[in-house]
Scaffold this motif. Structure first.
Motif, PDB file in Angstrom:
ATOM      1  N   ARG A 140      14.254   8.110  -3.958  1.00  0.00           N
ATOM      2  CA  ARG A 140      13.460   9.159  -3.329  1.00  0.00           C
ATOM      3  C   ARG A 140      11.970   8.923  -3.535  1.00  0.00           C
ATOM      4  O   ARG A 140      11.158   9.079  -2.597  1.00  0.00           O
ATOM      5  CB  ARG A 140      13.865  10.508  -3.927  1.00  0.00           C
ATOM      6  CG  ARG A 140      13.166  11.732  -3.361  1.00  0.00           C
ATOM      7  CD  ARG A 140      13.700  12.059  -1.994  1.00  0.00           C
ATOM      8  NE  ARG A 140      12.733  11.690  -0.947  1.00  0.00           N
ATOM      9  CZ  ARG A 140      12.987  11.825   0.335  1.00  0.00           C
ATOM     10  NH1 ARG A 140      14.150  12.294   0.741  1.00  0.00           N
ATOM     11  NH2 ARG A 140      12.082  11.466   1.224  1.00  0.00           N
ATOM     12  N   ALA A 141      11.583   8.504  -4.746  1.00  0.00           N
ATOM     13  CA  ALA A 141      10.167   8.283  -5.044  1.00  0.00           C
ATOM     14  C   ALA A 141       9.616   7.119  -4.236  1.00  0.00           C
ATOM     15  O   ALA A 141       8.492   7.178  -3.700  1.00  0.00           O
ATOM     16  CB  ALA A 141       9.986   8.036  -6.545  1.00  0.00           C
ATOM     17  N   LEU A 142      10.397   6.030  -4.121  1.00  0.00           N
ATOM     18  CA  LEU A 142       9.915   4.879  -3.335  1.00  0.00           C
ATOM     19  C   LEU A 142       9.852   5.239  -1.842  1.00  0.00           C
ATOM     20  O   LEU A 142       8.977   4.755  -1.121  1.00  0.00           O
ATOM     21  CB  LEU A 142      10.831   3.684  -3.568  1.00  0.00           C
ATOM     22  CG  LEU A 142      10.702   3.012  -4.950  1.00  0.00           C
ATOM     23  CD1 LEU A 142      11.739   1.911  -5.123  1.00  0.00           C
ATOM     24  CD2 LEU A 142       9.292   2.448  -5.141  1.00  0.00           C
ATOM     25  N   HIS A 143      10.781   6.070  -1.414  1.00  0.00           N
ATOM     26  CA  HIS A 143      10.729   6.518  -0.006  1.00  0.00           C
ATOM     27  C   HIS A 143       9.467   7.329   0.249  1.00  0.00           C
ATOM     28  O   HIS A 143       8.773   7.135   1.266  1.00  0.00           O
ATOM     29  CB  HIS A 143      11.972   7.350   0.309  1.00  0.00           C
ATOM     30  CG  HIS A 143      11.999   7.900   1.698  1.00  0.00           C
ATOM     31  ND1 HIS A 143      11.406   9.119   2.024  1.00  0.00           N
ATOM     32  CD2 HIS A 143      12.513   7.416   2.856  1.00  0.00           C
ATOM     33  CE1 HIS A 143      11.568   9.346   3.296  1.00  0.00           C
ATOM     34  NE2 HIS A 143      12.254   8.331   3.838  1.00  0.00           N
ATOM     35  N   ASP A 144       9.131   8.267  -0.676  1.00  0.00           N
ATOM     36  CA  ASP A 144       7.918   9.071  -0.507  1.00  0.00           C
ATOM     37  C   ASP A 144       6.666   8.214  -0.611  1.00  0.00           C
ATOM     38  O   ASP A 144       5.644   8.498   0.043  1.00  0.00           O
ATOM     39  CB  ASP A 144       7.885  10.175  -1.567  1.00  0.00           C
ATOM     40  CG  ASP A 144       8.953  11.236  -1.329  1.00  0.00           C
ATOM     41  OD1 ASP A 144       9.518  11.281  -0.212  1.00  0.00           O
ATOM     42  OD2 ASP A 144       9.230  12.016  -2.274  1.00  0.00           O
TER      43      ASP A 144
END
Length: 890
Positions: free
Chosen positions: A708-712
């Motif tokens: 999720r963090a890399l996507h954001d």
């Protein structure tokens, strides 16, 4: 080779080789005697075959044969039901049978290691039962055997053994006949039929027939005609070749007191087609009374019709007289005892034989030694009562209970065998067995079982004690606890239980190795013993878990005092071969009956108290309280919710900015997890992350956070890092590097865009994985530096690129001196320093002055949803820290 006769015929496989060759003691003399006889390799002879047929019929077995044992082969002179080719001696039953003058009976060859691989057993003949008696012309020189074999396991009764011995005597007589005949023929060839040699041969033949004292008879059931062998005629005082005319005449020879019994057996055998066996007296024509043993069977034709009665009769008059003399002669008994002593002297067991009068007739050397009996006392042939009084005077029964002393004190001549054990004052444990004799009296054996009992005790100890520390194990502790609780339930009182779990043991085990961990556990066990009272029971339940069952009446105060001694004892450093280790212990305390009266409940509640001690700082103790049960139930409900929360999409990420203090801009954002619980509302990480670590949910949850963090991060401006925290449980997973690689590939993020914060306390859990993570190209930061016990060696050795100061260190009053030192340390190691917990302007100014490269805290920005982060980034990239209104939106 044996002649055929009806039965099994099969090729004989080559003899198997054996490791040990079994030979009689007088082998050379025996072989000389056999070869001199001239019987080997001679043609078949009917009188030998007749004995085999008779044996096969008498004992109802499929196979019977007469063998002669040569130097390296077994040669069959006669057989019934079986044929032999050349057979190696060492692969034959008969080679074992000639090792003794006693019968060899193998009840089940397939279960006997001596014979289970022999061809007769494994081949088509499938021999399972074997019985053989040595053929001896002279004592100690067995020439071969008379053998029986069956395809099913069986036993020989005493009567059957005697009957086989009778037939063996017939074979020996026939061999003697053959010996005499061969000697006569040889002498005739040498001396041209000298009359003197022929006379000697005739006398030898007559002697051989008479020495056997056994003959055979037959009654034709259709005609009633009888057939007697010459020896049967001689037994009855008739001339050879002059048998009784019929059954009635034959029965007339039996003593009037025995005649009806014998006639009934003969009639029953005829009517029921069965065999019979009897011992009776006959009265010869000259009035002499003889004792005979007769055995008979009913012969049948192929249609099952009884055709004849066939059997043997043996004159046992002298044997009966000898038996009577043996029972009546005390001198003969003493002679037998002297002979027995020679054998008993080499026994490992002590043996004592008591006659029907209670006199100890036999006592071997081993019994004297085991019982400390005076030799003079036993030479005087004392009564067993005198021996018993001597033993009692030695206090030999001091270690026996009253019931056993009463048993030992009873008369030794019991009607049934019995066995008991007793311990001598010198520590020797004896197993004493008494076996009554049929003639009265008894035999007692004494076996030293000290070593066996010690071994049994050792095995029992190992089964109930921990092999590493020597403490009682879980099974013994549980039994002891069950017994104490049962006593409390019956009689009242209290019972105290302490559950112990070592603090920081895993770090020692991982950093110094398992050998050091084992040494540490042994030292811990020793300190636990030293801190306890004699009546307390310590145990190792497994791993680094221990428990203590308090002896006597337990109270809150006494349990607390014991716990304090244990905490103090285990707090002291331990020297592990030059490496010093420091651990601690957390202790939970529970009492019966207050907290439960069964082991499961008490252990569970002590464990809850232990968990509270760990959660409240470790290296301390806590008493169980009812609120802990409620907290445990609350924790279980939270755990159930936690396991399904990820699947339901209840987790979200908030982001907190990290500022570059030199350039006044946001350099990174740290992803912080939040749980939108459907019933409890938003939960901070501290409310559920420790539980996620314990239950393993942190692994899939951590993978979700990373993805999720890399996507954001794809929406962040260039040059801004995304920071993700990695816990100890994640570091222990072998697939962490692969998961990060997959997340980078899935989002298209550059590795340098990602920074992983490794908590200082988790370094020991996965130090070996840090190089693997660094090889991916991602940044690594030592998070919370200063809160634990990180060493300079660890920082220099591990591939960290950044040090993140713990918020308490950064905000402490002494930070003015400590923070610059850490910054200098980071610079020396090639690492930048980020300070956490910047809450006031003064703190921020101090961190800038100390040289910190970056800082984060509520002063600079609270964690907010990603959408708000993007808005913050729009103003902060050029203006520096956000103002109060911006921070209030978090």
């Amino acid at each position: 080779m044996c002649r055929g006769s009806p039965g099994v015929s099969a090729p004989t496989p080559p003899a198997r080789s054996v490791v040990v060759q079994l030979r009689p003691e007088r082998e050379a003399e025996r072989l000389s005697e056999l070869h001199a006889l001239g019987l080997l390799d001679t043609p078949p002879e009917d009188h030998f075959d007749a004995v085999c047929r008779l044996a096969r019929t008498l004992f109802r077995v499929p196979y019977a044969w007469i063998s002669l044992v040569d130097a390296d082969r077994l040669w069959c002179k006669a057989s019934a039901g079986i044929q032999f080719g050349p057979t190696g001696r060492d692969a034959a039953f008969c080679n074992h049978a000639i090792l003794s003058d006693a019968p060899l009976v193998v009840e089940d060859a397939a279960a006997d290691p001596r014979f289970r691989d022999v061809a007769l057993v494994t081949g088509p003949r499938s021999v399972r039962f074997y019985a053989g008696i040595p053929l001896m012309l002279r004592p100690g020189l067995p020439l071969g055997t008379l053998c029986l074999a069956d395809t099913v396991p069986r036993r020989l009764t005493d009567d059957e053994t005697a009957r086989l011995s009778d037939l063996t005597a017939v074979v020996v007589a026939q061999i003697r006949h053959y010996e005499a005949r061969v000697a006569s023929e040889t002498e005739a060839r040498r001396r041209r039929a000298s009359e003197d040699a022929l006379s000697r041969a005739n006398r030898n033949l007559t002697l051989a027939e008479q020495m056997g004292r056994i003959g055979h008879w037959r009654v034709d059931l259709a005609s009633g005609a009888t057939t007697w062998s010459d020896e049967v005629c001689r037994m009855h005082g008739r001339e050879p070749g002059d048998p009784a005319a019929d059954v009635a005449e034959a029965l007339s020879y039996y003593h009037p007191e025995d005649r009806d019994r014998v006639a009934g057996l003969v009639t029953a055998a005829r009517e029921h087609r069965t065999g019979f066996h009897f011992k009776a007296r006959i009265v010869r024509r000259d009035g002499e009374e003889r004792v005979v043993i007769s055995r008979g069977i009913c012969q049948q034709d192929e249609a099952g019709t009884a055709t004849a009665l066939f059997g043997s009769v043996q004159d046992v008059t002298e044997m009966a007289r000898a038996e009577a003399e043996l029972q009546e002669s005390a001198a003969r008994l003493r002679a037998s005892t002297a002979l027995l002593d020679a054998t008993l002297a080499h026994m490992d067991q002590g043996l004592m034989m008591i006659d029907e009068a209670g006199i100890v007739r036999v006592c071997n050397e081993r019994a004297l030694a085991l019982l400390d009996l005076p030799r003079d006392l036993m030479r005087a042939e004392p009564t067993f009562d005198e021996v018993r009084r001597h033993q009692l005077a030695q206090d030999d029964f001091a270690h026996c209970d009253a019931a056993l002393r009463e048993q030992v004190a009873r008369a030794p001549l019991a009607t049934h065998p019995y066995t008991y054990e007793r311990q001598r004052p010198n520590g020797t444990v004896l197993e004493i067995r008494t076996v009554p004799l049929p003639t009265g009296g008894a035999v007692r054996t004494y076996t030293d079982i000290t070593a066996r009992k010690a071994a049994e005790a050792q095995v029992a100890h190992l089964a109930r004690h921990d092999g590493l520390t020597g403490l009682p194990n879980r099974a013994l502790f549980r039994d002891s606890l069950d017994q104490r609780l049962a006593a409390v339930a019956r009689h009242g009182g209290t019972c105290g239980l302490l559950c112990l779990d070592l603090d920081a043991f895993k770090a020692v085990n991982d950093t110094l190795g398992h050998l050091a961990g084992d040494a540490l556990l042994r030292e811990v066990a020793g300190r636990i013993r030293a801190a306890l009272r004699r009546e307390d029971l310590p145990a190792r339940l497994g791993g680094d878990e221990f428990a203590v069952l308090l002896g006597g009446e337990a109270s809150s105060g006494s349990a607390a005092a014991t716990a304090e001694r244990l905490v103090a004892a285990l707090r002291a450093p331990v020297d592990l071969g030059g490496q010093e280790a420091t651990i601690g212990v957390s202790i939970g305390i529970a009492f019966a009956p207050e907290h439960g009266l069964d082991s499961d409940t008490l252990l569970k509640r002590a464990d809850l108290a232990l968990y509270r001690a760990k959660s409240e700082g470790r290296n301390t103790y806590r008493h169980f309280a009812a609120a802990m049960d409620r907290a445990a139930e609350e924790r279980r409900r939270l755990e159930r919710d936690l396991r399904v929360a990820l699947r339901r999409g209840e987790f979200v990420l908030h982001y907190q900015p990290v500022f570059d203090l030199a350039q006044g801009r946001i350099a990174a954002v740290e992803a912080l997890l939040r749980w939108n619980h459907p019933a409890r509302g938003p939960l901070p990480p501290a409310a559920f992350l420790p539980l996620a670590e314990e239950t393993g949910v942190i692994v899939p949850l951590g993978e979700w956070v990373l993805g999720r963090a890399l996507h954001d991060a794809r929406a962040l401006p260039p040059g801004i890092r995304v920071v993700v925290n990695v816990g100890g449980a994640q570091l222990r997973q072998a697939g962490l590097a692969a998961a990060i690689r997959a997340a980078l590939a899935a989002t298209g993020a550059a590795p340098e865009r990602l920074e992983l914060d490794i908590a200082e306390g988790a370094i020991a859990d996965g130090a070996g994985r840090l190089a693997e993570l660094a090889a991916l190209g991602v940044g690594l930061a030592c998070d919370g530096f200063g809160a634990g016990a990180s060493s300079l060696g660890a920082l220099r050795r591990l591939p960290f690129g950044r040090i993140k100061l713990d918020r308490e260190v950064a905000a402490s009053a002494g930070a003015q001196g400590l923070v610059p030192a850490i910054v200098a340390l980071g610079a020396a190691l090639g690492m930048t320093v980020t300070a956490k917990g910047a809450e006031t302007e003064a703190q921020l100014a101090a961190l800038r002055e100390a040289g910190c490269a970056e800082a984060q805290g509520f002063l600079l920005g609270r964690p907010v949803p990603f959408g708000e982060v993007l808005a913050v980034l729009g103003g902060a990239t050029s203006q520096g820290p956000v103002d109060r209104s911006e921070r209030s939106c978090a």
